[in-house]
Design a protein around this motif. Structure first.
Motif, PDB file in Angstrom:
ATOM      1  N   ASP A   1      26.017   7.705  73.132  1.00 47.18           N
ATOM      2  CA  ASP A   1      26.473   8.488  74.271  1.00 47.18           C
ATOM      3  C   ASP A   1      25.848   8.027  75.590  1.00 47.18           C
ATOM      4  N   ARG A   2      25.032   7.004  75.584  1.00 49.77           N
ATOM      5  CA  ARG A   2      24.554   6.530  76.878  1.00 49.77           C
ATOM      6  C   ARG A   2      24.609   5.026  77.094  1.00 49.77           C
TER       7      ARG A   2
ATOM      8  N   GLU B   1      17.998  16.741  81.459  1.00 46.58           N
ATOM      9  CA  GLU B   1      19.316  17.183  80.973  1.00 46.58           C
ATOM     10  C   GLU B   1      20.176  17.478  82.184  1.00 46.58           C
ATOM     11  N   ALA B   2      21.255  16.725  82.338  1.00 50.38           N
ATOM     12  CA  ALA B   2      22.076  16.906  83.538  1.00 50.38           C
ATOM     13  C   ALA B   2      22.521  18.363  83.654  1.00 50.38           C
ATOM     14  N   SER B   3      23.028  18.882  82.556  1.00 49.80           N
ATOM     15  CA  SER B   3      23.410  20.302  82.577  1.00 49.80           C
ATOM     16  C   SER B   3      23.033  20.952  81.246  1.00 49.80           C
ATOM     17  N   GLY B   4      23.689  20.488  80.182  1.00 52.20           N
ATOM     18  CA  GLY B   4      23.566  21.173  78.889  1.00 52.20           C
ATOM     19  C   GLY B   4      24.711  22.171  78.828  1.00 52.20           C
TER      20      GLY B   4
ATOM     21  N   HIS C   1      27.485  12.383  84.709  1.00 51.48           N
ATOM     22  CA  HIS C   1      26.917  13.282  83.702  1.00 51.48           C
ATOM     23  C   HIS C   1      25.516  12.851  83.283  1.00 51.48           C
TER      24      HIS C   1
ATOM     25  N   TYR D   1      14.517  12.715  74.787  1.00 52.17           N
ATOM     26  CA  TYR D   1      14.335  13.657  75.893  1.00 52.17           C
ATOM     27  C   TYR D   1      14.734  15.088  75.520  1.00 52.17           C
TER      28      TYR D   1
ATOM     29  N   ASN E   1      28.604  23.007  84.981  1.00 54.87           N
ATOM     30  CA  ASN E   1      29.528  22.971  83.843  1.00 54.87           C
ATOM     31  C   ASN E   1      29.846  24.361  83.321  1.00 54.87           C
TER      32      ASN E   1
ATOM     33  N   GLY F   1      28.173  15.970  74.803  1.00 57.92           N
ATOM     34  CA  GLY F   1      28.382  16.897  75.916  1.00 57.92           C
ATOM     35  C   GLY F   1      29.578  16.577  76.794  1.00 57.92           C
ATOM     36  N   LEU F   2      29.623  15.343  77.249  1.00 64.26           N
ATOM     37  CA  LEU F   2      30.692  14.943  78.167  1.00 64.26           C
ATOM     38  C   LEU F   2      32.072  15.147  77.532  1.00 64.26           C
TER      39      LEU F   2
HETATM   40  O1  9GP Z   1      23.664  14.788  78.919  1.00 61.88           O
HETATM   41  C1  9GP Z   1      24.743  15.378  79.612  1.00 61.88           C
HETATM   42  C2  9GP Z   1      24.683  16.890  79.467  1.00 61.88           C
HETATM   43  O2  9GP Z   1      23.516  17.373  80.047  1.00 61.88           O
HETATM   44  C3  9GP Z   1      25.901  17.520  80.103  1.00 61.88           C
HETATM   45  O3  9GP Z   1      25.939  18.892  79.851  1.00 61.88           O
HETATM   46  C4  9GP Z   1      27.155  16.871  79.573  1.00 61.88           C
HETATM   47  C5  9GP Z   1      28.400  17.383  80.245  1.00 61.88           C
HETATM   48  O4  9GP Z   1      28.292  17.251  81.617  1.00 61.88           O
HETATM   49  O5  9GP Z   1      27.128  15.475  79.758  1.00 61.88           O
HETATM   50  C6  9GP Z   1      26.044  14.877  79.056  1.00 61.88           C
HETATM   51  N1  9GP Z   1      26.150  13.451  79.193  1.00 61.88           N
HETATM   52  C7  9GP Z   1      26.814  12.723  78.296  1.00 61.88           C
HETATM   53  O6  9GP Z   1      27.357  13.208  77.330  1.00 61.88           O
HETATM   54  C8  9GP Z   1      26.849  11.243  78.528  1.00 61.88           C
HETATM   55  O7  9GP Z   1      26.234  10.832  79.639  1.00 61.88           O
END
Ligand code: 9GP
Length: 829
Positions: free
Chosen positions: A287-288, A672-675, A373, A570, A480, A135-136
């Motif tokens: 990714d984390r 989910e921060a955004s998706g 993110h 998640y 986003n 995502g990021l």
């Molecule tokens: O998990 C988030 C996702 O929800 C978001 O849309 C994206 C872009 O902001 O970042 C993701 N996070 C990552 O890829 C790593 O923390």
């Protein structure tokens, strides 16, 4: 001598055509020229790949013209620039995107067809640039496209990894990782800038010295590596502006280790030098979590140091006084990965430019902004003090000093509340002493933002509550967005043409709000016919891909139901699979009449698991064994199919998303921060089955609850549900499907035991059991809507029509106005 230079410049100009021409003959000549002189093949014998290379170089020539013009224009105007620092950019393929943004796709397609080549076939030759995880990283790529399109003076900085994200290969249902040495066949989209290099220092010691009677710190490094710039021009759409994405590659430094060459061990010395290159050799595939790894820290500092040197060099070309720095420079931290930039800018201002602490700190507080993110505290980066102190001794001192000043100030504001002081400190005490990069970023940035409204709320009330209470004005939210150029125009040309036809304009490609005009035709029978046709064309393309990849034939009448994203607990791919098992079980137990009422489904799942993420890998295997059983059950036929699409990446997404009828976004609310995947599906008129999480909540506001299939606990209910723990009742249907796995209905029962244990009883942290009934109901609602073609098509049109808010153009506009304070700087045509 000025007169002489001017005369030469005029002579050179006279030798050039003003700009390269785009008529068919000129394009064909150019392509053939590149076949012969760049690719070095005979123009009478070259294959599709070589034709692609020649084509790419012809496009690149045109790109470079605009890029030069833009850079010259920016230099002349000297606007405030935003420097976007990101350790990951997931660009995917570039050719189609570039020719569309340059407005010369059709010209190239015509020119090629006269040479007997098909543009689309050649475009398929290009490999994906996968310099990011998920995502990021894809967000960064979308944002670069929007920055260029909206004429903002921006520069992206990142790392030029030699190995991109691993290729996922499935063997007997298990994920295997293969290295992605993506530069094997060359990369026509980058420009190597051998003369733009900076030394990057590591290790060593810091000493106190006196300069003009003032005490100052001198860092004597133990290792030096050279950063070489590779520039990737990013064209805007409907503008001449073409901005720069500068990626750094590590090369051995000539200044480094002269000593060892003199000692005579020549071979060892060369081998040591080669190690330098490893800094930019590989992208971390998780990714984390990558905490405590020295190479990762080296990568972070390497790209930060080179970028900061580049930014200072550019500033100093035209400015003398550092007080003007904040008027010319905005530094965006894309997550904490580049946050060493704070200490680095401070170090340069203090130790190299000899500013006082007070003046340097004042500058820092005006230039940095920070986007996070992640939702979970575990996702926040920490760096062990020992590691940092060894690799970057001066930076550790600076971070300690920043922290000391901060804590002293804090005490004045909140008194001796030790718990809170401890939580807010940049330094985490404990068995292993750590630097909390998120605290550093929040303290030193003027603006902190989450990536959806809910995410920002969680930041304010949970993750960064202490900081929010102190500085509420710092906190913003920036939902986003994704670029419609890539996610409609490039990936879904038929839909693009249809939208332009019905809106009577192509202006929506730059002004996405116009999409809303589709609402006026949401019940128009003619549009419905054409809309369904477009979906069918895209489903055929996807079905052909599935067949080519797996040998499985799928029915076009079935609902194509897609869940593609990184595999995470998640994100609950497991909930999807359990739902599929339930559906299978129900069909098996139905009589003939009931079977007639079943809505046929093709369930498509895709995504990579981090190599060390056991449970995620088991989920992939489970998907395969369930697919094996269902797809080979003749009794089921076309009523249900399950496909796992391997090696999900940007170009696979470009094909899968337009072909989806339904897409699933199942994260446990609040996780989910955004998706952003959901936004791409929405733009393509795909219906969403989702939890009220991240940006989905804002989608409901745009398109209405009736046009989506929402389910599951809300974010505020999740905590209470978890607390219920053992007393929480799960439905029988849930227990039954888990039992089927446990009992070996799909084989591998020992292997899946730990997976089942994770979702039963108190260990069901992500609440699959609690959400299961609601999930099944949402699925039933989707089935019901699908059989009513008119209703479904209307919902689909309304989804696309309401997707405008989720364009990265809107997001970037908000950053420019409310965070970076930058103005467009449009290059004259
Ligand atoms: O998990 C988030 C996702 O929800 C978001 O849309 C994206 C872009 O902001 O970042 C993701 N996070 C990552 O890829 C790593 O923390």
């Amino acid at each position: 001598d000025f007169g002489e230079r001017k005369g030469q410049a005029e002579r050179m100009l006279g030798l050039m055509d003003v700009f390269l021409k785009n008529d068919p003959i000129s394009l064909q000549k150019d392509i053939l020229h590149h076949v012969e002189y760049t690719v070095a093949r005979s123009r009478f014998s070259f294959d599709d790949f070589e034709a692609y290379q020649a084509l790419a170089h012809s496009v690149r020539d045109r790109l470079i013209e605009r890029w030069h013009d833009t850079l010259i224009h920016f230099k002349k105007e000297d606007p405030k620039r935003v420097y976007f620092l990101s350790l990951e950019f997931l660009m995917g393929r570039s050719l189609s995107n570039i020719v569309i943004n340059l407005g010369i796709r059709d010209q190239f397609a015509d020119a090629l067809s006269q040479l007997g080549f098909d543009f689309e076939v050649l475009a398929e030759q290009e490999g994906d640039a996968c310099l990011g995880n998920g995502g990021l990283a894809r967000l960064s790529a979308c944002q670069m496209d929007s920055l260029a399109t909206l004429d903002y003076p921006a520069v992206g900085y990142g790392l030029r990894y030699q190995y991109g994200l691993f290729r996922q290969v499935i063997v007997d249902g298990f994920q295997h990782e293969q290295p992605d040495y993506w530069l094997n066949f060359g990369n026509p989209w980058e420009i190597e800038r051998v003369h733009i290099t900076y030394p990057v220092k590591f290790y060593g010691t810091v000493t106190d010295e006196f300069l003009n009677g003032e005490k100052c710190k001198v860092w004597v490094p133990g290792e030096m590596v050279e950063a070489v710039a590779y520039d990737n021009p990013i064209p805007g759409y409907g503008t001449r502006n073409t901005i720069n994405l500068r990626l750094w590659a590590a090369k051995p430094s000539d200044q480094h280790d002269m000593e060892s060459f003199n000692t005579g061990d020549y071979v060892d010395a060369v081998v040591n030098r080669q190690r330098a290159e490893s800094i930019s050799s590989i992208l971390y595939p998780d990714d984390r979590s990558y905490q405590g790894k020295e190479l990762r820290l080296k990568q972070q500092y390497f790209f930060v140091s080179a970028s900061v040197q580049d930014i200072f060099r550019r500033f100093k070309d035209t400015h003398k006084k550092f007080d003007e720095f904040p008027e010319k420079v905005a530094l965006q931290l894309n997550d904490t990965h580049p946050s060493l930039a704070i200490a680095e800018v401070m170090r340069v201002l203090l130790d190299e430019e000899h500013l006082s602490w007070h003046r340097a700190w004042d500058i820092i507080c005006k230039i940095f902004s920070f986007t996070t993110h992640t939702v979970s505290p575990e996702g926040l980066e920490k760096i062990p003090v020992d590691l940092l102190g060894n690799l970057l001794p001066r930076h550790l001192q600076i971070i300690y000093d920043i922290n000391f000043n901060f804590v002293e100030e804090l005490k004045k504001m909140i008194g001796l509340d030790y718990d809170r002081l401890t939580r807010m400190s940049i330094v985490e005490e404990g068995a292993v002493k750590n630097i909390r990069m998120a605290n550093l970023s929040v303290i030193c940035s003027h603006t902190v933002n989450g990536v959806s409204r809910l995410h920002s709320e969680l930041l304010r009330t949970k993750l960064f509550k202490d900081f929010y209470d102190l500085w509420p004005h710092k906190f913003q939210y920036k939902t986003n967005g994704v670029t419609q150029r890539r996610w409609i125009v490039v990936s879904n040309p038929s839909l693009c043409a249809l939208i332009s036809k019905w809106l009577g304009t192509e202006a929506w490609i730059r002004d996405i709000d116009l999409l809303i005009g589709l609402r006026d035709y949401a019940t128009n029978a003619e549009l419905h016919q054409e809309w369904k046709m477009v979906k069918k064309v895209n489903k055929i393309r996807l079905a052909e891909y599935i067949e080519a990849m797996s040998g499985l034939k799928v029915s076009l009448d079935a609902m194509f139901d897609v869940q593609t994203k990184r595999i995470h607990e998640y994100k609950r791919q497991l909930l999807n699979i359990l739902g599929i098992i339930h559906r299978y079980d129900c069909i098996k137990n139905m009589d003939k009449n009931d079977r007639k009422k079943v809505v046929p489904r093709v369930c498509i799942i895709g995504g990579k698991a981090a190599p060390g993420y056991e449970i995620a890998k088991k989920i992939i295997k489970l998907c395969h064994v369930v697919a094996e059983r269902i797809n080979n059950d003749n009794d089921i036929g076309d009523l249900l199919k399950l496909v796992f699409i391997p090696d999900y990446n940007v170009s696979v997404a470009e094909m899968v998303i337009p072909g989806a009828d339904l897409s699933q976004h199942l994260s446990t609310a609040g996780h989910e921060a955004s998706g952003t995947g959901s936004m791409k599906f929405l733009m393509n008129g795909c219906l969403l089955l989702a939890t009220a999480d991240g940006s989905t909540i804002e989608m409901v506001e745009e398109i209405g609850q009736d046009n989506m299939f929402l389910f599951g606990a809300k974010a505020h209910e999740v905590v209470a549900l978890r607390k219920k723990g053992p007393t929480l009742k799960v439905p029988l249907q849930f227990s039954r499907v888990v039992r089927m796995i446990r009992d070996g209905h799909f084989g591998f029962e020992d292997y899946f035991k730990s997976l089942c244990d994770k979702i039963e009883g108190t260990s069901d942290y992500f609440l699959l059991g609690a959400d299961f009934m609601s999930y099944l109901e949402a699925q039933a609602a989707a089935d019901k809507a699908f059989v009513d073609e008119e209703r479904w098509t209307k919902m689909s049109i309304l989804s696309a029509a309401g997707s405008g808010r989720f364009s990265s153009d809107r997001t970037i506009q908000e950053y420019a106005e409310n965070t970076w304070d930058i103005q467009p700087c449009r290059c004259p045509f």
